[in-house]
Every structure is written in structure tokens, then in C-alpha cells.
Design a protein around this motif. Structure first.
Motif, PDB file in Angstrom:
ATOM      1  N   GLY A   7       0.817  -1.210   0.000  1.00 53.02           N
ATOM      2  CA  GLY A   7       0.000   0.000   0.000  1.00 53.02           C
ATOM      3  C   GLY A   7       0.849   1.257   0.000  1.00 53.02           C
ATOM      4  N   LEU A   8       1.960   1.243   0.753  1.00 52.52           N
ATOM      5  CA  LEU A   8       2.865   2.390   0.768  1.00 52.52           C
ATOM      6  C   LEU A   8       3.470   2.587  -0.616  1.00 52.52           C
ATOM      7  N   HIS A   9       3.860   1.508  -1.245  1.00 52.29           N
ATOM      8  CA  HIS A   9       4.421   1.563  -2.595  1.00 52.29           C
ATOM      9  C   HIS A   9       3.399   2.101  -3.594  1.00 52.29           C
ATOM     10  N   ASN A  10       2.167   1.630  -3.479  1.00 49.09           N
ATOM     11  CA  ASN A  10       1.128   2.043  -4.427  1.00 49.09           C
ATOM     12  C   ASN A  10       0.766   3.520  -4.262  1.00 49.09           C
ATOM     13  N   THR A  11       0.917   4.049  -3.049  1.00 49.50           N
ATOM     14  CA  THR A  11       0.584   5.450  -2.778  1.00 49.50           C
ATOM     15  C   THR A  11       1.637   6.405  -3.322  1.00 49.50           C
ATOM     16  N   ALA A  12       2.851   5.916  -3.478  1.00 49.85           N
ATOM     17  CA  ALA A  12       3.962   6.773  -3.902  1.00 49.85           C
ATOM     18  C   ALA A  12       3.789   7.262  -5.326  1.00 49.85           C
ATOM     19  N   TRP A  15      15.361  -6.536  -4.069  1.00 52.10           N
ATOM     20  CA  TRP A  15      14.608  -5.293  -4.261  1.00 52.10           C
ATOM     21  C   TRP A  15      14.314  -5.053  -5.740  1.00 52.10           C
ATOM     22  N   LYS A  16      13.101  -4.628  -6.025  1.00 52.82           N
ATOM     23  CA  LYS A  16      12.666  -4.398  -7.403  1.00 52.82           C
ATOM     24  C   LYS A  16      12.593  -2.919  -7.760  1.00 52.82           C
ATOM     25  N   GLU A  17      12.083  -2.093  -6.824  1.00 51.59           N
ATOM     26  CA  GLU A  17      11.872  -0.674  -7.116  1.00 51.59           C
ATOM     27  C   GLU A  17      12.255   0.191  -5.924  1.00 51.59           C
ATOM     28  N   TRP A  18      12.502   1.462  -6.218  1.00 53.15           N
ATOM     29  CA  TRP A  18      12.655   2.475  -5.184  1.00 53.15           C
ATOM     30  C   TRP A  18      11.483   3.440  -5.296  1.00 53.15           C
ATOM     31  N   PHE A  19      11.164   4.113  -4.195  1.00 50.37           N
ATOM     32  CA  PHE A  19      10.165   5.178  -4.251  1.00 50.37           C
ATOM     33  C   PHE A  19      10.360   6.148  -3.089  1.00 50.37           C
ATOM     34  N   LYS A  20       9.795   7.333  -3.249  1.00 47.02           N
ATOM     35  CA  LYS A  20       9.812   8.319  -2.174  1.00 47.02           C
ATOM     36  C   LYS A  20       8.564   8.143  -1.318  1.00 47.02           C
TER      37      LYS A  20
END
Length: 275
Positions: free
Chosen positions: A96-101, A157-162
């Protein structure tokens, strides 16, 4: 409303949590029998297989799961207490945190920004710079530090996000991560040579009386040029001494919002223009 967290404070928080525990569904509180019983009831399949290990290893210690490491930071108020959904900031899963970024990309193109979140399905960690990640890895591992590209702990790890619930700022020249037992006085004494300069640290970091700080908090040490007014000082004299030209007193006046007749007093902390 509490002061909004930054990527730098998140890194400080993650570093301070190294060696602490992991319990699914938690976000930073010290583990008690009562808390454990609640999580066992809420997530039996995640807790029951490890119940003996959790009791033997993590009771009496701070615990969190992977996203709880991050939520526990942005839910920490200005007094250092964790408050569920502080300031309306949401309770989300790792996905959910990833999807919100909004800002994100592949790990292969990760920018060198401390405090980015790294993600694979169902799991997140905090990138602390120089190819290192801090993550609440699992029940038997707790919070550990790994290499970004390491396969030792099966991070992949696949992706980074803020993280959308903190601010991303540029690192200042020098920072200090608060440790257990620290005070602004002890930090000023150790780093600035005089405990009485704690007020400079307080002003620089926006800390009001009673000057409370908490473990993991990141303090700027020299983000601005500060000067403590001495007996006999005037804006002109300070400009002459620090800037090499008394006529630059106007810059000091404007920077500090001083009004005519530009009175300053002993002990006052002034912001000084950079050279």
C-alpha cells in the motif's frame, strides 16, 4: 500538528532501530505480553509459529515489521511518542505504501538519495546511502543492515520510491543522529565545544522549550552560520568582525528581521550571511 518528518530523520530513525526486534503488525513500541497477545489474536498465522522465539528474544525490546519501521517514524510526535495515525497519516501495508507513492523507479536506476524506500512485493526497507539498506527483515532477524544488491537475505529489491508522507530535503553539511542519553547540552558540549551553545542547536533545528529530543532524531549541526551576541556587540561590529565590512550590518538586520533601532542583547542568537 507535529513537525513533519524528512528523509534524513527517517534514516536516523532506521539507524537507531538496528538490532531491535520484528513482530508482524507492530510499529515500534516495546513488546509486552499484552501487545504480543493482541498481535497473536490479530495475526495468528504470523505469530503462533514463532511464539516461543518472540518471547525469548524480543520481549522488552522495540519491535516493528518492515513497513512498521517507516510508519513508526512518521507516527512519532514531537515528544518522541508513537501515536497511531498521527496527524491523519495512514496505516498502510508495504504494498500500500508503494502504491501510494508518486515518485518511483527500478532499483537499477536508484538515485543516491538517503531515505528512499526500496520495495519488492510485500516487503520494504530504508535506503541509507552508499549502497546500504536497513530493513525489519523478519521475526528471527529483527532490524538489520544489508547491501542493496545483496542476495544473502533474499531481499531482491525491485523498485525504489519516495515515501509520500515525509519531505525529501538535501543533506546539510553536517548532521548528528541523537543517541540514547543525549541532550542538546551534551551534544553542544561535544560538537561545539560549549554546552551553553545548545540554544544554537535548538534554533537551528526548530526545537522549542523544553528542548526535548529523542533517539534517532537527526540534528543539523552547521546548516546555517549562527552567532551568539556578546556584551558590547552591535550589528555593525558583528558585520565588521565576521563579514569584514561593518556596512554589511544591513544584511544581518534583514536576515534576522530586526527593527529600528536595531537593538540586540547579550545571549541573542543571530543568523549570519554566508561569506
Amino acid at each position: 500538528m507535529s513537525k513533519r518528518k524528512t528523509n534524513l530523520s527517517l534514516v536516523g530513525h532506521a539507524m537507531a532501530r538496528l538490532g531491535t526486534g520484528y513482530v508482524y503488525g507492530t510499529y515500534g513500541h516495546v513488546l509486552t505480553e499484552s501487545l504480543l497477545a493482541g498481535k497473536q489474536k490479530q495475526y495468528p498465522l504470523k505469530i503462533l509459529p514463532y511464539l516461543s522465539f518472540i518471547r525469548a528474544t524480543w520481549l522488552g525490546k522495540p519491535v516493528q515489521d518492515c513497513v512498521g519501521l517507516i510508519k513508526g517514524h512518521y507516527w512519532t510526535n514531537d515528544d518522541g511518542k508513537i501515536v497511531y495515525k498521527l496527524d491523519g497519516l495512514p496505516d498502510v501495508s508495504a504494498n500500500g505504501l508503494h502504491n501510494t507513492a508518486v515518485e518511483k523507479g527500478p532499483v537499477a536506476a536508484l538515485p543516491e538519495i538517503k531515505g528512499l524506500i526500496v520495495w519488492k512485493r510485500g516487503h520494504v526497507g530504508v535506503y541509507i546511502g552508499q549502497g546500504e539498506v536497513i530493513e525489519a527483515h523478519g521475526t528471527k532477524s529483527g532490524v538489520i543492515k544489508t547491501r542493496l544488491t545483496s542476495t544473502v537475505n533474499d531481499t531482491g529489491w525491485k523498485e525504489w520510491f519516495k515515501c509520500p508522507f515525509i519531505d525529501y530535503v538535501t543533506a546539510r553539511t553536517e548532521t548528528y543522529v541523537v543517541r540514547k542519553g543525549d541532550s542538546l547540552w551534551s551534544i553542544a558540549r561535544a560538537l561545539l565545544g560549549d554546552g551553553r551553545r545548545y540554544l544554537e542547536l535548538a534554533k537551528l533545528n526548530g526545537i522549542a522549550a523544553p528542548y526535548t529530543i529523542h533517539t534517532g532524531q537527526v540534528l543539523s549541526i552547521e546548516g546555517e552560520r549562527l552567532y551568539t551576541v556578546r556584551t558590547g556587540d552591535s550589528p555593525w561590529r558583528i558585520a565588521q568582525q565576521l563579514l569584514g565590512d561593518g556596512r554589511r550590518y544591513q544584511e544581518i538586520i534583514e536576515l534576522n528581521g530586526l527593527k529600528e533601532p536595531y537593538t540586540i542583547h547579550t545571549g541573542q542568537i543571530l543568523r549570519i550571511p554566508k561569506e
